[in-house]
Design an enzyme around this catalytic site. Sequence first.
Site, PDB file in Angstrom:
ATOM      1  CG  HIS A  39       7.138  -5.157   4.907  1.00 52.91           C
ATOM      2  ND1 HIS A  39       7.203  -4.215   3.923  1.00 52.91           N
ATOM      3  CD2 HIS A  39       7.638  -6.295   4.368  1.00 52.91           C
ATOM      4  CE1 HIS A  39       7.720  -4.746   2.828  1.00 52.91           C
ATOM      5  NE2 HIS A  39       8.000  -6.005   3.064  1.00 52.91           N
ATOM      6  CG  ASP A  76       8.811  -1.762   6.143  1.00 55.15           C
ATOM      7  OD1 ASP A  76       7.767  -1.175   5.850  1.00 55.15           O
ATOM      8  OD2 ASP A  76       9.730  -1.967   5.331  1.00 55.15           O
ATOM      9  CG  HIS A  77      11.099   1.920   6.309  1.00 57.11           C
ATOM     10  ND1 HIS A  77      10.029   2.725   6.012  1.00 57.11           N
ATOM     11  CD2 HIS A  77      11.349   1.219   5.181  1.00 57.11           C
ATOM     12  CE1 HIS A  77       9.638   2.530   4.783  1.00 57.11           C
ATOM     13  NE2 HIS A  77      10.423   1.628   4.248  1.00 57.11           N
ATOM     14  CE1 TYR A  92      14.149   0.237   3.358  1.00 60.08           C
ATOM     15  CE2 TYR A  92      14.773  -1.939   4.127  1.00 60.08           C
ATOM     16  CZ  TYR A  92      13.837  -1.088   3.604  1.00 60.08           C
ATOM     17  OH  TYR A  92      12.579  -1.541   3.337  1.00 60.08           O
ATOM     18  CB  CYS A 145       3.705  -3.010   4.707  1.00 64.76           C
ATOM     19  SG  CYS A 145       4.801  -1.844   5.529  1.00 64.76           S
ATOM     20  CG  HIS A 185       4.289  -2.813   0.454  1.00 65.76           C
ATOM     21  ND1 HIS A 185       3.915  -1.518   0.740  1.00 65.76           N
ATOM     22  CD2 HIS A 185       5.177  -3.161   1.410  1.00 65.76           C
ATOM     23  CE1 HIS A 185       4.547  -1.112   1.825  1.00 65.76           C
ATOM     24  NE2 HIS A 185       5.310  -2.087   2.258  1.00 65.76           N
TER      25      HIS A 185
HETATM   26  O1  LIG Z   1      10.680   0.050   0.682  1.00 63.88           O
HETATM   27  C1  LIG Z   1      10.107  -0.440   1.664  1.00 63.88           C
HETATM   28  O2  LIG Z   1      10.624  -0.535   2.772  1.00 63.88           O
HETATM   29  C2  LIG Z   1       8.735  -0.930   1.521  1.00 63.88           C
HETATM   30  O3  LIG Z   1       8.232  -1.626   2.361  1.00 63.88           O
HETATM   31  C3  LIG Z   1       8.050  -0.639   0.226  1.00 63.88           C
HETATM   32  C4  LIG Z   1       7.994  -1.886  -0.575  1.00 63.88           C
HETATM   33  O4  LIG Z   1       9.297  -2.422  -0.762  1.00 63.88           O
HETATM   34  C5  LIG Z   1       7.426  -1.637  -1.949  1.00 63.88           C
HETATM   35  O5  LIG Z   1       6.380  -0.724  -1.888  1.00 63.88           O
HETATM   36  C6  LIG Z   1       6.943  -2.963  -2.501  1.00 63.88           C
HETATM   37  O6  LIG Z   1       6.960  -2.933  -3.890  1.00 63.88           O
HETATM   38 FE   LIG Z   2       6.680  -2.075   3.943  1.00 60.84          FE
END
Ligand SMILES: O=C(O)C(=O)C[C@H](O)[C@H](O)CO
Ligand SMILES: [Fe+2]
Length: 376
Positions: free
Chosen positions: A288, A334-335, A353, A261, A223
């Site tokens: 992502h 992603d977020h 999240y 990402c 990532h």
């Molecule tokens: O936490 C998140 O939403 C990310 O996209 C970060 C990744 O999970 C993280 O850096 C991967 O190891």
């Molecule tokens: Fe990400």
Amino acid sequence: MKMGFRWYGEGNDTISLDDIRQIPGVETIVWSLHHKQAGELWEPEEIEHEMKLITGLSEDDRKRGVTKTFNADVVESVNVHESIKTGKTMLGMSRDEALDNYIKTIENLGKAGVKVVTYNFMPVFDWLRTDMFHPSPDGSTALYYDAHKVAQLTDPQALIDETLNGAGNLTMPGWEPERLAHLPEFIEAYKGIDHDKYYENYKVFLDAVIPTCEKYDVKLAVHPDDPAFDLFGWPRVVSSKEGIQRVLDLNPSPYNGLCLCLGSFSSRRGNDPVDAVKTFMDRIHFSHVRNIKFLDEAGSFSEVGHRASEGDVDTIGIMKAYAEADYQGYIRPDHGRHLWNENTPEHRPRPGYGLYDRALGIQYLLGVWDTVKYNK
Ligand SMILES: O=C(O)C(=O)C[C@H](O)[C@H](O)CO
Ligand SMILES: [Fe+2]
């Protein structure tokens, strides 16, 4: 392409598998064993338990006529121990011991049927923001990065406090309090480690782990750094197109791949997410898709809705590039922002999240994909 949704496990997520089951288009649950510290071995039994939970149906599901199940192909993440990143014994663990555990964990995951393992190679922290629930103009709250605040920081401890305070009693991968209690040790260990040395340590990791990835058909997917630039004088090496290319060249195996990402990658001004998708397509095992809006010349940004016009990331161009290439990997939103009273003290989601904005984001991303694929 398989659409995914990140889930933090029973008792560690405000969202249930049932909630996710009702989001059109989700096939993959992106999971991890969040009670594991970086460097620990993942045992077959605990892997099997989590995958059964994700891929199976409970008695109650069956009684309600629920038939939709998920695959558990993607793990996010098996985090990399600091001894591997620094090349030094850290927290009582040598690099060799941490490598052995990582290799054995990959083997156990491969035998269980996992296809992709995500990780990041950022020094000390995972993604970093200055505000977990920043008020947005539309009344929602979002993850927020204030570049001025970070520039004035002399001690990262304030960020640790802000991040953990935002997380409440939920785990924040890469921000484990017991690990970050050793921050002074980490600061000492990174002294003298520049980018070249960091790439050298990175190559040791890849060359040690990739043969097992090939043997058990587990794609490794790094990532990008988030945000995608150096912080606190520590070297970040997955922050630009050139940096990513150098990582891929450290070990030419296709199993040395990316979790591209685009939200993180776009946080570095000048990075072009659509070009990165097209350039690295064959090595992107997981992706992502997320949007951010820059707020000033210093690079401060807020996370925003996935619709391209909400921010500065061309999420249409990204999904169009994947659809036109008939991308066969995994994608997840992603977020997301925190919407519709999700962000209440008694029901606070893990920062970034919540449920609703990621569900909305999926429909938007799939809308672009389906439009390109539409051939009625
Ligand atoms: O936490 C998140 O939403 C990310 O996209 C970060 C990744 O999970 C993280 O850096 C991967 O190891
Ligand atoms: Fe990400």
